[in-house]
Design a protein around this motif. Structure first.
Motif, mmCIF file in Angstrom:
data_model
loop_
_atom_site.group_PDB
_atom_site.id
_atom_site.type_symbol
_atom_site.label_atom_id
_atom_site.label_comp_id
_atom_site.label_asym_id
_atom_site.label_seq_id
_atom_site.Cartn_x
_atom_site.Cartn_y
_atom_site.Cartn_z
ATOM 1 N N TYR A 1 0.826 -1.223 0.000
ATOM 2 C CA TYR A 1 0.000 0.000 0.000
ATOM 3 C C TYR A 1 0.849 1.258 0.000
ATOM 4 C CZ TYR A 1 -0.020 -0.103 5.277
ATOM 5 O OH TYR A 1 0.312 -0.130 6.612
ATOM 6 N N GLU A 2 2.048 1.197 0.559
ATOM 7 C CA GLU A 2 2.888 2.386 0.512
ATOM 8 C C GLU A 2 3.436 2.642 -0.900
ATOM 9 O OE1 GLU A 2 1.655 3.996 2.895
ATOM 10 O OE2 GLU A 2 3.557 4.904 3.456
ATOM 11 N N ALA A 3 3.685 1.579 -1.643
ATOM 12 C CA ALA A 3 4.061 1.777 -3.044
ATOM 13 C C ALA A 3 2.902 2.420 -3.798
ATOM 14 C CB ALA A 3 4.427 0.433 -3.676
ATOM 15 N N GLN A 4 1.672 1.976 -3.462
ATOM 16 C CA GLN A 4 0.485 2.543 -4.101
ATOM 17 C C GLN A 4 0.326 4.026 -3.756
ATOM 18 O OE1 GLN A 4 -0.742 0.257 -6.638
ATOM 19 N NE2 GLN A 4 -2.737 0.836 -5.798
ATOM 20 N N MET A 5 0.614 4.398 -2.528
ATOM 21 C CA MET A 5 0.489 5.804 -2.131
ATOM 22 C C MET A 5 1.409 6.683 -2.975
ATOM 23 S SD MET A 5 -1.869 5.983 0.104
ATOM 24 C CE MET A 5 -2.672 4.496 -0.443
ATOM 25 N N ASP A 6 2.640 6.197 -3.187
ATOM 26 C CA ASP A 6 3.564 6.974 -4.015
ATOM 27 C C ASP A 6 3.062 7.060 -5.458
ATOM 28 O OD1 ASP A 6 5.295 7.622 -1.991
ATOM 29 O OD2 ASP A 6 6.635 5.926 -2.324
ATOM 30 N N LYS B 1 2.068 10.481 -7.350
ATOM 31 C CA LYS B 1 2.709 10.811 -8.617
ATOM 32 C C LYS B 1 1.644 11.079 -9.683
ATOM 33 C CE LYS B 1 6.435 9.150 -11.579
ATOM 34 N NZ LYS B 1 7.147 7.959 -12.042
ATOM 35 N N ALA B 2 0.617 10.223 -9.712
ATOM 36 C CA ALA B 2 -0.440 10.393 -10.708
ATOM 37 C C ALA B 2 -1.154 11.728 -10.518
ATOM 38 C CB ALA B 2 -1.428 9.236 -10.609
ATOM 39 N N LEU B 3 -1.213 12.183 -9.268
ATOM 40 C CA LEU B 3 -1.893 13.446 -8.967
ATOM 41 C C LEU B 3 -0.930 14.624 -8.954
ATOM 42 C CD1 LEU B 3 -4.063 12.051 -6.059
ATOM 43 C CD2 LEU B 3 -4.974 12.986 -8.197
ATOM 44 N N ASP B 4 0.335 14.330 -9.182
ATOM 45 C CA ASP B 4 1.382 15.355 -9.127
ATOM 46 C C ASP B 4 1.396 16.051 -7.758
ATOM 47 O OD1 ASP B 4 3.538 16.636 -10.177
ATOM 48 O OD2 ASP B 4 2.373 18.285 -11.049
ATOM 49 N N MET B 5 1.265 15.235 -6.730
ATOM 50 C CA MET B 5 1.298 15.779 -5.366
ATOM 51 C C MET B 5 2.547 15.292 -4.643
ATOM 52 S SD MET B 5 -2.610 15.384 -3.973
ATOM 53 C CE MET B 5 -2.247 16.156 -2.400
ATOM 54 N N ASP B 6 2.906 16.023 -3.605
ATOM 55 C CA ASP B 6 4.003 15.593 -2.752
ATOM 56 C C ASP B 6 3.573 14.316 -2.011
ATOM 57 O OD1 ASP B 6 6.568 16.421 -1.073
ATOM 58 O OD2 ASP B 6 5.008 15.767 0.339
ATOM 59 N N PRO B 7 4.414 13.287 -2.022
ATOM 60 C CA PRO B 7 3.980 12.014 -1.431
ATOM 61 C C PRO B 7 3.661 12.096 0.060
ATOM 62 C CG PRO B 7 6.299 11.911 -2.090
ATOM 63 C CD PRO B 7 5.731 13.180 -2.645
ATOM 64 N N VAL B 8 4.351 12.971 0.778
ATOM 65 C CA VAL B 8 4.059 13.099 2.209
ATOM 66 C C VAL B 8 2.750 13.861 2.403
ATOM 67 C CG1 VAL B 8 4.823 14.137 4.376
ATOM 68 C CG2 VAL B 8 6.449 12.893 2.934
ATOM 69 N N GLU B 9 2.578 14.948 1.657
ATOM 70 C CA GLU B 9 1.330 15.723 1.792
ATOM 71 C C GLU B 9 0.127 14.880 1.404
ATOM 72 O OE1 GLU B 9 1.760 19.383 -0.373
ATOM 73 O OE2 GLU B 9 3.562 19.887 0.792
ATOM 74 N N PHE B 10 0.309 14.066 0.359
ATOM 75 C CA PHE B 10 -0.801 13.201 -0.059
ATOM 76 C C PHE B 10 -1.183 12.244 1.066
ATOM 77 C CE2 PHE B 10 -2.212 9.131 -1.807
ATOM 78 C CZ PHE B 10 -3.404 9.550 -2.388
#
Lengths: 200, 296, 791
Positions: C384-389, C393-402
């Motif tokens: 699930y953490e790979a999925q979060m990244d 990325k797909a949303l062009d968001m910072d991975p921590v903020e997401f």
């Protein structure tokens, strides 16, 4: 076969040794010195590290017959060994115990004053004390080998850098601590050693 | 099992002649693992620890005569100038504890393609001094490895020493493992520049049934350096030459897939190491050349 | 002559109650080499036990001929299945499907087939080698496809366990679906959908102290057994029936344990040593070597995980679907509970209302898998953490903020419908690891050139900086604490208080397995805090006292710690009763004030001293043995997965900084910082040690650790420390730790189990950092150089 050698300054004789036995097996099962540990028996973990004529080696990879007439220091003798080094009787790190010390030596020194079973009051070498103080001991199975290796490193390199410590201990696996507290312990022992020398 | 404890080299040779199946044990770092894990039960163990001269070395005019049991730690600490490639290789051997016990004689005796010393010996140029009660002979390192864990020793022979050419130029050694210490080579590469003969020699470990030299790569590079006048000029080796050298080094591999790595990776990694070690040694060579110019 | 190496009391006179970094009571013994581990046990006339194991993964045993082995001098016994003394011939944690010795069939490589007892280990080995076993090999089942194929051989035909009725195939141990909301419908609201298939390799606990122990036959026909285990009473429950002895005739004592990490939850040599000791009438010692250890305990389940997540363009996760296939190997071990954890924690520490989840564990001919630190939650977290990244990325968001935008909080409902009813500072943990300054770049550059020890490849001198790229990655995870799904999870503690040599002292006796975690330190701290003494004795753990449950599931400080506190409170009440009886008439505060025990005295909550404990107790000793339970949990519904299955959660976040040699595919982790909420750090030094140790095991799983099983033969290819690599001190970076203490009001002292959470997020953080450095997708762990170089 029979093997005669010196362990922690005391002459030892092991009889009926099978030729394929390692020094580690002889120490643990024949001489009542199980402090050196049997974690891998293939030289990959360092838990069985002892000093053979002053040099740190994996005792699991030394054939028992190869130690005939030689000097071994194990974790059980580390405190005595360090004390003598400090007293200047053992600059090389390869010396043994005096006859008098040998006669009074015991595998399980106890402080007779307290009824403590935890070994409190036992005289420890600086590296042993530092491992306790820094929280470098969890299950403790890697500890004896690490202590012998770290003590020898501090003998050679009294003010080690972190990379020096890492390199010197790279042959000793630990599965519990993530090594951070072990680094802390060696740094602590080095710092205490320096302070002591400055005081002198 | 019998444990033979010869007190001298002559006694050891006599014991080996009498018991050709006897397994020599010095550092114990190979033999004892096999005994502890019940992989091997030799009839005789022949202990070489009591033979002091095996742990001695002599630095001569051309060669270093390195006793078979000189521990890797001693090579690292004492022979860095004379044997820089082997000193680097020694530093990659297992752990400090193993380096305190193991020596080049053990690597040669076991003749595993993964032995760390082999590429450095091949690159530097060496001869193995083998001896038996029948006499002594010198085996060129290129002829020493005869198969997977097989070597050119006769059953009654022991390794007395290795005669390694003293470095006449920079040498480098690289080894790939999946851990940053205490790891068996996935593959390894040694490279030595020999400015005196204007040649380059190489050694590849763990990427073929035996340690091998990358001869086509050496030939190519020797010719390219010669033609381009690189030895005199000390000019930068162009990427195309380095790339071709690396490809030929990869091509010298004949690796297998095993738990430590794939054949494809080994070929790839040997090429990268060939290019990098060439770069490092050549920069050292250029630095030396420049220093000499400055001094002159 | 008596046995040597039996455990002793640990008596420590020191200050330091809860919250202080008091030192281990066994520390001095451990640094002098005197601390006796199970492999250090010794008896003058003891024999050595040796186990003969199968050389193939799946076969019928046509015949076993032990005659030649028995005829060998020095051999005292050779035992096979035929020699088992009772009708109980199997054991197991939950399902009793594991044969003590193979009964006509072997189901995995290294399965025990016969036992030898001899006067020397080499005699025993040689005799074992002379046992002739004829195998007729059977086809192997190694993955979901081969296990559930129409003609698949059934590993356990005629199953009658309590999961047999609800699994879709007899080669599936257990299946747990969880459905909440409507994932398909919610997917319609998603602006982006990402999916992936993830592979998690087989990890080994790789504790350093090998499986070992000593069984001593007793005069009453029973046996005294000294072993290293995680749960004495669970062992006892499985051992006694096989031996045909009542439980009180199998007296178990915990020997020194050289690490566990889940690998000692199942039995290893326990029954074998007892059988040999009872047969020969002599003490029998068994010590595995490292090779055998790889066959002698269960491993972490390898897993294939398929995930789909969706999110709206403003960064809110819409839904999650996942399917988790765990390979349980030949025997059930802890597989059912691992399935429960993997499914119920498969969403991670995030708010996702619409989920469709399925987790199964297979029976295959691969090595049996069971408990290891993180227990099912580890595999899920990697995926699930790979999925979060991917989503970020797909949303062009910072991975921590997401992650912070979707982070769980106190009150969030898990997919099981259970509310998280204690602090869940997920966003804060991420903020803390991110806020930490990054380590400087190019640390390998020194005035003399490159220090290779600071570079990927280390001492192997593979790069002087060429091809090296830095990457940074983040991950966060959620782990349950304590046994879940309706299990009656309790611990027992016996506490005694008395005056010895003019001083009040406390003795704590539990059956808790000290495996290195520092439970003995904490028990003494609790006794000091609750009873106001400075001298505390910790008795050896044994079966003479009630069960303390397992040293697993991050539960011991919570549950046995809770039991010790509870028993201390009961002792304190009794002591105060005695005090009131003796001195109540001296001062009214005895009756009216809240009374505490502090510094050897009875004091009021206002701090007034009423009496010395020495005077209160005089010659009397107060002793209480009591059980203590945490809040009950419920089973998960077998169709919907709904139910209040968990007791407590533990959260940790990591930031990994790596340097990757992109040409050679070698990785050096430069820093691996962690922030974790521990509720209350009972011993801060030990807490940090747990976090750093757990983090390092996760690092190992990211870049080197894997048991490799041949897919054609199901045989283990790397059962040694030469080829199963764990991190050395040169592979392990600095691990800065940030400890939060947000109390969980349901738990003793507000504490939270600590041991496992750091193992979850460490692996995905390192993977994320490697992806960040290389741009590669990397759906598998551990990452090998081949994966980074496309070779």
């Amino acid at each position: 076969m029979r093997v005669n050698f010196t362990v922690n300054g005391r002459r030892q004789e092991a009889d009926d040794v099978w030729e394929g036995e390692s020094l580690l097996y002889v120490l643990r099962e024949r001489l009542g010195l199980p402090g050196s540990k049997n974690a891998c028996e293939q030289g990959e973990c360092g838990s069985c590290t002892v000093r053979l004529d002053g040099v740190p080696v994996c005792s699991c990879l030394v054939a028992a017959g190869q130690v005939e007439g030689r000097e071994v220091v194990t974790v059980e003798g580390l405190a005595d060994f360090a004390r003598q080094r400090e007293q200047g009787s053992c600059a090389s790190g390869a010396c043994g115990t005096s006859l008098q010390d040998a006669q009074s030596w015991s595998a399980a020194p106890r402080d007779g004053v307290t009824d403590s079973q935890t070994g409190e009051g036992t005289e420890l070498s600086p590296i042993q004390q530092a491992f306790i103080d820094a929280g470098a001991v969890q299950c403790g199975f890697c500890t004896p080998g690490l202590l012998v290796a770290a003590d020898e490193m501090l003998e050679r390199t009294p003010s080690p850098s972190d990379e020096d410590i890492r390199e010197a201990l790279s042959g000793n696996l630990c599965r519990c601590t993530g090594y951070e507290k072990i680094l802390d312990a060696v740094r602590l022992a080095a710092a205490r050693q320096e302070r002591k020398e400055e005081a002198v | 099992m019998d444990f033979l404890r010869p007190a001298s080299w002559e006694e050891a040779l006599a014991a080996k002649a009498e018991h050709p199946t006897a397994v020599p044990i010095a550092g114990g770092t190979d033999v004892m693992v096999e005994i502890n894990f019940d992989h091997r039960r030799p009839e005789y163990l022949l202990d070489l620890n009591r033979i002091g001269e095996l742990t001695e070395w002599e630095v001569g005019g051309e060669n270093v005569r390195l006793g078979a049991s000189v521990p890797y730690t001693a090579i690292m600490e004492n022979l860095r100038a004379e044997l820089p490639g082997l000193a680097l290789a020694s530093h990659t051997v297992a752990s400090p504890q193993i380096r305190n016990r193991g020596g080049v004689g053990g690597n040669l005796g076991t003749a595993s393609p993964a032995g760390d010393a082999h590429p450095a010996l091949l690159a530097a140029g060496a001869e193995v001094e083998a001896e038996s009660v029948r006499g002594s002979r010198m085996i060129p390192i290129d002829e020493f490895y005869t198969g997977v864990k097989r070597n050119a020793l006769a059953a009654d022979e022991l390794i007395r020493a290795v005669h390694i050419k003293k470095a006449d130029g920079p040498q480098q050694y690289s080894k790939v493992g999946t851990r940053n210490a205490m790891v068996i080579a996935v593959c390894a590469f040694g490279l030595a520049l020999h400015p005196e003969t204007r040649t380059v020699r190489t050694g590849i470990g763990s990427a073929a049934p035996t340690p091998v030299r990358a001869r086509a790569a050496e030939d190519f590079l020797n010719a390219a350096l010669e033609e381009g006048g690189f030895w005199e000029s000390g000019n930068i080796i162009t990427p195309s030459v380095a790339k071709q050298f690396a490809q030929l080094a990869s091509g010298a591999c004949n690796p297998i897939d095993d738990v430590r790595g794939t054949a494809k990776y080994r070929r790839h990694a040997v090429g990268i190491m060939a290019r990098r070690t060439l770069g490092w040694t050549w920069e050292q060579y250029r630095g030396t050349a420049r220093t000499l110019e400055g001094a002159a | 002559m008596a046995t040597t190496g039996t455990p002793t009391n640990l008596t420590q006179k020191t200050r330091g109650g809860i919250g202080e970094s008091t030192l281990r009571p066994d520390g001095t013994l451990k640094v002098t080499g005197e601390f006796a581990y199970s492999s250090d046990m010794w008896h003058e006339d003891m024999l050595w036990g040796q186990i003969l194991r199968s050389t193939v993964a799946h076969a019928e045993i046509v015949s076993i001929d032990t005659s030649e082995a028995l005829a060998q001098a020095g051999v005292y016994a050779v035992l096979t299945y035929e020699d088992l003394p009772t009708e109980v011939k199997n054991y197991g944690l939950e399902i009793q499907d594991t044969p003590v010795l193979a009964n006509g069939v072997v189901r995995h490589h290294g399965e025990p087939v016969a036992l030898v007892a001899a006067d020397h280990p080499e005699t025993a080995r040689r005799a074992a080698a002379k046992i002739r076993v004829e195998y007729r090999e059977l086809p192997v089942v190694t993955d979901e496809a081969s296990a559930t194929a129409p003609d698949a051989p059934l590993l356990h035909p005629g199953r009658d366990d309590h999961h047999a009725g609800h699994v879709p195939h007899p080669n599936i141990v257990h299946r747990q679906p969880i459905v909440r909301g409507n994932a398909d419908e919610a997917a319609g609201r998603a602006d982006v959908i990402v999916s992936g298939e993830y592979v998690f390799g087989m990890q080994d606990q790789a504790f350093l102290g090998p499986e070992s122990g000593l069984a001593v036959p007793a005069e009453d026909g029973g046996v005294d057994l000294y072993v290293a285990t995680q749960w004495l009473h669970s062992d006892l429950r499985q051992i006694a029936p096989v031996l045909g002895l009542p439980e009180d005739k199998v007296r178990m004592t915990l020997s020194g344990v050289g690490g566990a990490f889940g690998g000692r939850e199942d039995l290893s040599m326990q029954i074998h040593a007892c059988l040999l000791a009872l047969r020969t009438g002599k003490p029998v010692k068994i010590v595995y070597n490292r090779f055998e250890s790889f066959f002698g305990h269960v491993h972490r389940h390898p897993a294939k995980l398929w995930y789909e997540h969706g999110a709206t363009s403003d960064g809110k996760i819409t839904h999650m679907k996942c399917r988790i296939v765990l390979d349980g190997g030949a025997y059930a071990s802890a597989s059912p509970a691992v399935v429960g954890n993997a499914s119920s924690l498969s969403v991670g520490p995030y708010v996702i209302d619409d989920v469709d989840i399925e987790a199964i564990a297979l029976y295959t001919n691969n090595p049996p898998c069971g408990a290891m630190r993180g227990f099912g939650a580890v595999q899920a977290c990697f995926a699930y953490e790979a999925q979060m990244d991917k989503l970020a990325k797909a949303l062009d968001m910072d991975p921590v903020e997401f992650r912070q935008l979707n982070a769980m909080e106190q009150g969030t409902l898990l997919p099981t419908g259970q509310a998280v009813d204690s602090p869940a500072p997920v966003a804060e943990l991420l903020r803390r690891v991110k806020a930490r300054p990054l380590p400087p770049e190019r640390q390998w550059e020194t005035t003399e050139g490159a220090d290779v020890r600071a570079l990927p490849g280390g001492l192997s001198n593979t790069t002087h900086g060429e091809g090296v790229v830095r990457g940074v990655g983040y991950a966060v995870g959620i782990k349950n604490v304590g046994f879940s799904e309706g299990f009656d999870d309790y611990s027992t503690a016996k506490v005694r208080m008395e005056v010895i040599a003019g001083e009040p002292v406390a003795t704590v006796h539990t059956a808790m397995a000290e495996v290195g975690q520092g439970g003995v330190t904490v028990h003494a701290q609790i006794a000091r805090t609750e009873l106001g003494v400075s001298q505390v004795t910790i008795s050896p753990a044994d079966t003479q006292v009630g069960s303390a449950g397992s040293t697993s599931a991050s539960r011991q400080t919570y549950v046995t710690g809770g039991a010790v506190r509870n028993s201390c409170e009961l002792v304190r009440e009794k002591v105060l009763e005695i005090g009131r009886r003796r001195f109540g008439s001296y001062h009214p505060a005895w009756a009216t004030a809240e009374l505490l025990l502090e510094s050897g005295k009875v004091v009021t909550d206002g701090g007034e001293v009423l009496a010395d404990l020495v005077d209160v107790l005089e010659g009397e000793a107060v002793e209480i043995e009591a059980e203590w339970r945490h809040r009950p949990t419920q089973a998960f519904d077998l169709r919907t997965g709904q139910g209040n299955g968990h007791v407590q959660y533990s959260f940790a976040a990591h930031r990994a900084v790596v340097e990757v040699d992109t040409e050679l595919g070698l990785v050096k982790v430069i820093e691996l910082s962690c922030a974790q909420d521990v509720g209350k750090a009972l011993n801060p030094l030990s807490v940090i040690g747990q976090i750093q140790g757990g983090t390092t095991q996760g690092l190992g799983m990211a870049v080197m650790e894997e048991i490799i099983v041949d897919p054609k033969t199901a045989k283990v290819r790397n059962p040694s420390f030469t080829d199963y690599l764990i991190p050395t001190i040169l592979d392990t970076p600095t691990i800065p730790v940030d400890v939060l203490e947000l109390a969980d009001d349901h738990a003793p002292y507000g504490l939270r189990g600590v041991g496992e959470a750091p193992t979850l997020s460490s692996t995905p953080a390192v993977l994320a950092a490697i992806r960040n450095a290389t741009g590669l997708e990397l759906n598998r762990t551990p990452v090998r150089p081949e994966h980074l170089t496309g070779t």
